[in-house]
Enzyme design. Structure first.
Site, short mmCIF file in Angstrom:
data_model
loop_
_atom_site.label_atom_id
_atom_site.label_comp_id
_atom_site.label_asym_id
_atom_site.label_seq_id
_atom_site.Cartn_x
_atom_site.Cartn_y
_atom_site.Cartn_z
N THR A 107 -8.58 -29.75 -9.98
CA THR A 107 -9.69 -29.80 -9.04
C THR A 107 -9.17 -30.40 -7.73
O THR A 107 -8.42 -31.38 -7.75
CB THR A 107 -10.85 -30.65 -9.59
OG1 THR A 107 -11.32 -30.05 -10.79
CG2 THR A 107 -12.00 -30.71 -8.60
N PHE B 97 -10.03 -32.33 -4.34
CA PHE B 97 -11.04 -33.20 -3.75
C PHE B 97 -10.75 -33.39 -2.26
O PHE B 97 -9.58 -33.42 -1.86
CB PHE B 97 -11.02 -34.57 -4.43
CG PHE B 97 -11.60 -34.57 -5.82
CD1 PHE B 97 -12.93 -34.89 -6.04
CD2 PHE B 97 -10.81 -34.23 -6.92
CE1 PHE B 97 -13.47 -34.89 -7.32
CE2 PHE B 97 -11.35 -34.22 -8.20
CZ PHE B 97 -12.68 -34.55 -8.40
#
Lengths: 279, 354
Positions: free
Chosen positions: B253, B255
């Site tokens: 992921t 960020f």
């Protein structure tokens, strides 16, 4: 042997079991490691040593079938996690025993090969359970079992849809007391005639004596086995089980130095003529 | 109850006390954004007096005063250090928390309920920085965050790529063989579907991965486990049954680190959002500018406009700073070719923020 549909099919075909890249049934596969996982350092150190000597996989018990309920029973889940750590650090695939059908899916999450021990060879619910899991199974011969009974047990696993079975001869009970069991080395050529499944030898439990392990390991190569599973402990004097039959890393290395050249020598020999017709 | 049970309960209470203290310190730090001075003698006296009025026969009044006094002193010491307040969405131990700790190791990470709370909190000065997930390698864009990026005045000043390492967590007293239900965020449950099926475990959706871990530690439901980060195991005293249970190991992921002011130094990457007129070849013409200038694009995504569902806005990330000689003329030309062009900012690539 009329009931053996899958284990005896196509005698010319030989099954090669792929264990995370290691081909069991091609060449000679050496599996080595401690009887039981006792600590992270013991497991990782032993794994490092056996890999350096040329082992292809490592063994280590997290669940131990002990003759006495008061003996060390293994670390269980904690042991599985240590084995997974050793694999990620050292890079050898893991062989470990599963005792309880309820543990099968969990052990399969951590191990590369599920071992069915000699005492559980005819535990049919356990065999069905490992037959349903997509991981190779190492099936030890029951210490009181005939070859046919053993193949029937392999059939249980195969018939559930798991084709990846490795047979392991670990000695049978006879009247001889000097050795822990009697190694039935003739099981190797016999199984070659009966089944397409690979067969390996356990020289540790079959002899129970350090001095006999090396000679029997070399004999296994000469007999045409597909590999060995052998106990090695980085400090046998402090091992929690089977202390008097584990090789030290030094003894293991010494044996491997003779074993690999013998393997290449045997591979260069033509196939032995084995029947009257062929003479 | 035997001694070992009593001790286990005492351990549990001690742990809860510390987790509550952590929450209290977080609130105290947040209060600094609203007050002029750290010390407020009148407030302290009120607090101590109120606690003393509580009639607890096993906790003596003098001890209450002494305990709270030392908590207040510690809280003031912390406030004087003025750590950066970094907001993330989820409970402590969420992957946003993992990203925030990686980006700002000395910061104070503050949990928020929703993504919008992170954005508004930073915009209004209640937090110094915010950390939000923008895209996942398996699930694609995080729509809520991308939507908020189109309207915010905040700047991107850093990014972190976090490997999502899902762990199966359970309380120490739970036997793994008894586990039947697994609580977690629906996305985490979906990413571990194979593992759950192989082990005959029933997925139970929960609002947050770390929230599921926290619930497990507090309520200890029977036959239950949670899927969350390894950090959660540490924070909520849970046992890791198995690490890396996701079906696809390459689960990352990305960020973004958000602030009110731009990065200030030369960045290695730039993020922009733009809208082109709904005519053929307009998007192509924009992308051609980048191709001709030899600028490597690292992300292209499109999203329908909230205000005009027939039209789309485009998210573009590329290598280089917006003031680089190669980039600056491209952005200037883009101004004339787009309906809107929003510069989210230039920032260092993966990891080092601020």
């Amino acid at each position: 042997m009329n009931n053996l549909k899958l284990s005896t099919r196509e005698p010319e075909h030989r099954t090669v079991v792929d264990v995370s890249g290691v081909q069991v049934g091609k060449g000679f596969t050496v599996i080595a490691g401690p009887c039981s996982v006792e600590s992270e350092s013991q497991t990782v150190e032993t794994a490092r040593a056996v890999k350096a000597s040329g082992a292809d996989m490592m063994r280590g018990g997290a669940f131990k079938p002990r003759s006495s309920p008061y003996s060390f029973q293994g670390l269980g889940l904690k042991g599985l996690k240590i084995l997974a750590k050793a694999r990620s650090e050292i890079g050898l695939p893991i062989v470990t025993e599963v005792l309880d059908p309820r543990d099968v899916s969990w052990v399969a999450e951590f191990a590369d090969v599920l071992q069915i021990g000699t005492r559980n060879m005819q535990n049919y619910s356990l065999l069905k359970e490992v037959g349903m899991v997509g991981k190779p199974v190492l099936l030890k011969r029951g210490m009181y079992s005939t070859l046919e009974e053993w193949l029937n047990c392999a059939e249980y696993i195969l018939s559930e849809g798991n084709p990846n079975v490795i047979l392991c001869e670990r000695g049978i009970r006879t009247f001889e007391k000097y050795t822990r069991n009697t190694l039935d080395l003739s099981a190797v050529p016999a199984m070659r005639e009966l089944t397409h499944l690979p067969i390996i030898i356990d020289p540790t439990h079959s002899t129970g004596r350090i001095s006999l392990i090396g000679p029997m390991s070399l004999a296994s190569v000469a007999a045409g086995a597909d590999g060995l599973i052998i106990e090695v402990h980085n400090n046998p004097a402090e091992a929690l089980c089977d202390a008097d039959q584990a090789l030290t890393p030094d003894l293991f290395e010494d044996m491997m130095r003779q074993l690999r050249p013998l393997q290449s020598f045997m591979e260069r020999l033509p196939r032995l003529k084995t029947s009257h017709q062929a003479m | 109850m035997e001694l070992k049970d009593i001790r286990r309960n005492i351990d549990k209470i001690d742990r809860e006390l510390l987790v509550l203290l952590q929450e209290r310190m977080g609130l105290a730090l947040r209060s600094t954004k609203f007050k002029e001075t750290i010390s407020d003698t009148q407030r302290e006296e009120e607090l101590l007096a109120k606690a003393e009025r509580l009639n607890l026969d096993l906790v003596e009044r003098s001890f209450t005063r002494q305990l709270l006094r030392s908590i207040i002193e510690e809280s003031k010491r912390l406030q004087k250090k003025e750590p950066l307040l970094v907001a993330f969405q989820g409970e402590h131990g969420a992957y946003g928390d993992v990203a925030a700790r990686k980006l700002i190791p000395d910061g104070a990470c503050i949990p928020c309920l929703e993504f919008i709370d992170v954005f508004r909190g930073v915009e209004e000065g209640h937090f110094d920085l915010g950390v939000v997930p923008v895209e996942n390698s398996l699930e694609g864009a995080v729509t809520q965050v991308n939507d908020l990026l189109t309207t915010t005045d905040l700047k991107v000043i850093g990014e972190a790529r976090i490997r999502v390492n899902h762990c199966l967590l359970a309380t120490e007293v739970t036997d793994y063989r008894d586990i039947r239900m697994v609580y977690s965020h629906p996305q985490a449950l979906a990413q571990c579907r194979g593992f759950l099926m192989r082990n005959h475990l029933e997925p139970r959706p929960y609002y947050d991965t770390a929230g599921a871990a926290k619930m497990l530690a507090r309520e200890n439901p029977r036959a239950a486990a949670a899927i969350a980060s390894a950090l959660c195991a540490e924070l909520y005293d849970l046992e890791i049954i198995k690490e890396g249970i996701e079906d696809e190991p390459s689960n990352m992921t990305r960020f973004l680190l958000m602030a009110r002011d731009p990065y200030g130094k030369r960045g290695e990457k730039t993020s922009i959002i733009f809208v082109t007129p709904h005519e053929s070849g307009r998007l192509h013409a924009v992308l051609q500018l980048f191709a001709e200038a030899g600028i490597n694009l690292t992300r292209i995504a499109s999203m329908p406009l909230r205000s005009d569902p027939d039209n789309y806005c485009f998210f573009l990330d590329f290598e280089g700073d917006e003031n680089d000689a190669a980039v600056k003329p491209v952005l200037e030309k883009m101004e004339g070719m787009t309906i809107s062009l929003k510069r989210l900012g230039s920032y260092p690539a993966n990891g080092t923020g601020c």
